[in-house]
Every structure is written in structure tokens, then in C-alpha cells.
Design a protein around this motif. Sequence first.
Motif, PDB file in Angstrom:
ATOM      1  N   PHE A  51       8.487 -17.280  38.253  1.00 22.92           N
ATOM      2  CA  PHE A  51       9.381 -16.981  37.129  1.00 22.92           C
ATOM      3  C   PHE A  51      10.228 -18.217  36.803  1.00 22.92           C
ATOM      4  O   PHE A  51      10.398 -18.585  35.639  1.00 22.92           O
ATOM      5  N   GLY A  97      33.713  -5.738  28.672  1.00 27.78           N
ATOM      6  CA  GLY A  97      33.498  -5.958  27.244  1.00 27.78           C
ATOM      7  C   GLY A  97      32.049  -6.214  26.879  1.00 27.78           C
ATOM      8  O   GLY A  97      31.695  -6.264  25.706  1.00 27.78           O
ATOM      9  N   LEU A  99      27.901  -5.333  27.200  1.00 26.82           N
ATOM     10  CA  LEU A  99      27.004  -4.214  27.468  1.00 26.82           C
ATOM     11  C   LEU A  99      25.574  -4.657  27.803  1.00 26.82           C
ATOM     12  O   LEU A  99      24.697  -3.828  28.028  1.00 26.82           O
ATOM     13  N   HIS A 100      25.323  -5.960  27.816  1.00 26.02           N
ATOM     14  CA  HIS A 100      23.961  -6.456  28.087  1.00 26.02           C
ATOM     15  C   HIS A 100      23.638  -6.276  29.574  1.00 26.02           C
ATOM     16  O   HIS A 100      24.424  -6.700  30.424  1.00 26.02           O
ATOM     17  N   ASP A 101      22.486  -5.669  29.864  1.00 24.66           N
ATOM     18  CA  ASP A 101      22.220  -5.460  31.290  1.00 24.66           C
ATOM     19  C   ASP A 101      20.821  -5.856  31.757  1.00 24.66           C
ATOM     20  O   ASP A 101      20.495  -5.663  32.933  1.00 24.66           O
ATOM     21  N   SER A 145      27.579 -11.017  35.493  1.00 22.34           N
ATOM     22  CA  SER A 145      26.742 -11.471  34.378  1.00 22.34           C
ATOM     23  C   SER A 145      27.516 -11.360  33.069  1.00 22.34           C
ATOM     24  O   SER A 145      28.299 -10.425  32.884  1.00 22.34           O
ATOM     25  N   LEU A 147      26.765 -12.190  28.691  1.00 22.75           N
ATOM     26  CA  LEU A 147      25.835 -12.665  27.656  1.00 22.75           C
ATOM     27  C   LEU A 147      26.543 -13.109  26.385  1.00 22.75           C
ATOM     28  O   LEU A 147      25.906 -13.592  25.458  1.00 22.75           O
ATOM     29  N   THR A 149      29.768 -15.209  24.428  1.00 25.92           N
ATOM     30  CA  THR A 149      30.797 -16.247  24.589  1.00 25.92           C
ATOM     31  C   THR A 149      32.191 -15.600  24.602  1.00 25.92           C
ATOM     32  O   THR A 149      33.118 -16.137  25.198  1.00 25.92           O
ATOM     33  N   GLY A 175      24.222 -15.922  33.153  1.00 21.73           N
ATOM     34  CA  GLY A 175      24.060 -15.318  31.830  1.00 21.73           C
ATOM     35  C   GLY A 175      23.895 -16.437  30.821  1.00 21.73           C
ATOM     36  O   GLY A 175      24.346 -17.566  31.076  1.00 21.73           O
ATOM     37  N   ALA A 176      23.271 -16.120  29.685  1.00 20.02           N
ATOM     38  CA  ALA A 176      22.878 -17.162  28.735  1.00 20.02           C
ATOM     39  C   ALA A 176      23.970 -18.179  28.362  1.00 20.02           C
ATOM     40  O   ALA A 176      23.697 -19.381  28.339  1.00 20.02           O
ATOM     41  N   ALA A 195      17.450 -15.361  37.421  1.00 20.01           N
ATOM     42  CA  ALA A 195      17.625 -14.337  38.456  1.00 20.01           C
ATOM     43  C   ALA A 195      17.092 -14.784  39.823  1.00 20.01           C
ATOM     44  O   ALA A 195      17.701 -14.500  40.848  1.00 20.01           O
TER      45      ALA A 195
END
Length: 208
Positions: A51, A97, A99-101, A145, A147, A149, A175-176, A195
Amino acid sequence: MSTEAICQALMKGRTPEVKTLVQAALDAGTDPAAILNEGMLAGMSIIGEKFKKNEVYVPEVLIAARAMKAGMEILRPKLVDAGVEPIGTAVIGTVKGDLHDIGKNLVGMMLEGAGFKVVDAGIDVSAEKFIETAKANNAHIIGVSALLTTTMTNMKLVVDAVKEAGLSAKVIIGGAPVTQAFCDEIGASGYSADAASAADLAKSLLAS
Ligand code: B1M
């Protein structure tokens, strides 16, 4: 029964085959720790490396992780009977704040694949909840984590709260939008871009 066959089936994400092979190995008297280390964890580790090198992508990791989860359901009671302990406990969550999981879940799977007990605190997790969950589980690692800014700044609240609570748990972030420079700026214990590297980082921090 070969643990290599379990490793290969896991890497291919063949859930029914992994379940059958794990059960057959146990029936044949194979040491549960060998099934875990030489079969399941070896398979996840190879997937993690692939990966990182972009030789496999998120779907392959997800199906391998699903196969591992199914195999672990059969293996876990035998590991407990045999007294095989996880290498450490990691609490993971997506910062307040946010919600990306999907990335956070991948990190959790890789940590499990590396031998950690993983407690998932979920999404939109406040610093207080991270602390509470880490304390309740005697966590060695807190994985955060982000995602967005707009939410990554909340990671500092977690780092500060860990210090304030006097916990020895190491905070790792990713995270990105997150970078090593941001990690240094907020004083987290480590940053990783993906990951699989997060699992490597968590293992190396256990030893430090
Ligand atoms: Co959102 N979103 N989103 N979104 N979303 C992004 C992140 C965005 C880049 C899209 C864009 O505009 N191009 C953008 C952020 C912009 C910015 O801040 N720079 C954005 C936005 C703006 C929003 C909303 C604000 C949109 C709106 O409502 N106006 C909103 C925010 C909601 C909130 O969180 N409060 C929102 C909502 C959503 C959905 C709910 C629709 C959905 C999330 C579903 C879910 O997660 N269950 C969603 C999605 C899917 C995305 C994109 C398309 C994909 C994210 C993803 O899952 N990637 C994303 C655009 C993109 O990235 N192309 C986008 C796959 C995943 C495997 O990668 O999470 O990066 P990732 O994880 C990686 C690494 O980052 C790392 O490991 C993984 C790979 O191995 N990693 C860690 C992650 N966590 C780690 C932790 C570690 C270590 C490594 O240590 C602990």
C-alpha cells in the motif's frame, strides 16, 4: 496446516478461505500465536508495505482487513486462552468538528494488523473524549486523524490535553492536510502520511 497459506489467503482478501484455514490450523494443533504472527500479521504487514508503495490501493487493504477481522474472530478466544497479549493499546479517532472516517478506519485496521488492541473513539472526537477513552483503556498510543484544514488545528487541543492530564500516551497524527511541520509545531509525538506508516510509527514509539 501452513501459516503461509493463511498469509496468502489474507493478502488476497479471501474471507471464507481465511476462516477455514484458521480453523483447520487450530484443529491441527498449530500454536495460535504462530497463526497470528506468521499468518495474519505477516499478511497484513505485506499488504501495508504494498500500500505504501502504491502497489495495492484502498479497496485491497479493506478486503484484506475484512478477512483479517473474520479470521481474528475465530483466533481471538484461543489467543486469550494461550495468554497472547496485544503489543499495546491504541485509541483512535477523527478530531473534533471532522466527520471523515475512511482514513481513520484504515489506520485502525493497520494498527490491529500490527498487533495493537484498537479502541475506536469515532468521529468528531473532542480532546476531553480522547483523554477519557485513553485513560479508561490505559492507551499507549492516541491516533488522531483530520481531513479538513479547519479541523486540523483542533489536534493541538488533544496534544495539550494529554500533557495537562499527565498521560504517557504518545499522540500520533495524520490525514490529508497534516504535515510533519504541523506535527512539530503542535508538539505531537509523530506524523505519518499513510495508514501503514502509522502502524510502523506506533510500534516504534512503543519502544521509545
Ligand atoms: Co470531505 N472534504 N467534506 N467528505 N472529502 C475532503 C477532505 C476535501 C479535500 C474535498 C475537496 O474539497 N477537494 C475537502 C477538504 C478541504 C480542506 O479542508 N482542505 C472536504 C470538504 C470541504 C468537506 C465538507 C466541508 C464539504 C461540505 O459539506 N461543504 C464536509 C465536511 C464535513 C465534516 O467533516 N464536518 C465534507 C464531507 C464529506 C463526506 C461526509 C461527504 C465524505 C466523508 C465520508 C466518510 O469519511 N465517511 C467526504 C469525503 C469522502 C471526502 C473525500 C472525497 C475523500 C476522503 C477520503 O476518505 N479519502 C476528500 C477529497 C479527497 O481526499 N480526495 C474530501 C480516502 C482516505 C483513505 O484517505 O482520509 O486522506 P485519507 O487517509 C489517508 C491519509 O490521509 C492517512 O492514511 C490514509 C491512507 O493510508 N491518514 C492518517 C488519515 N488519517 C490518519 C491518521 C494517522 C496517520 C495517517 O495517524 C493517526
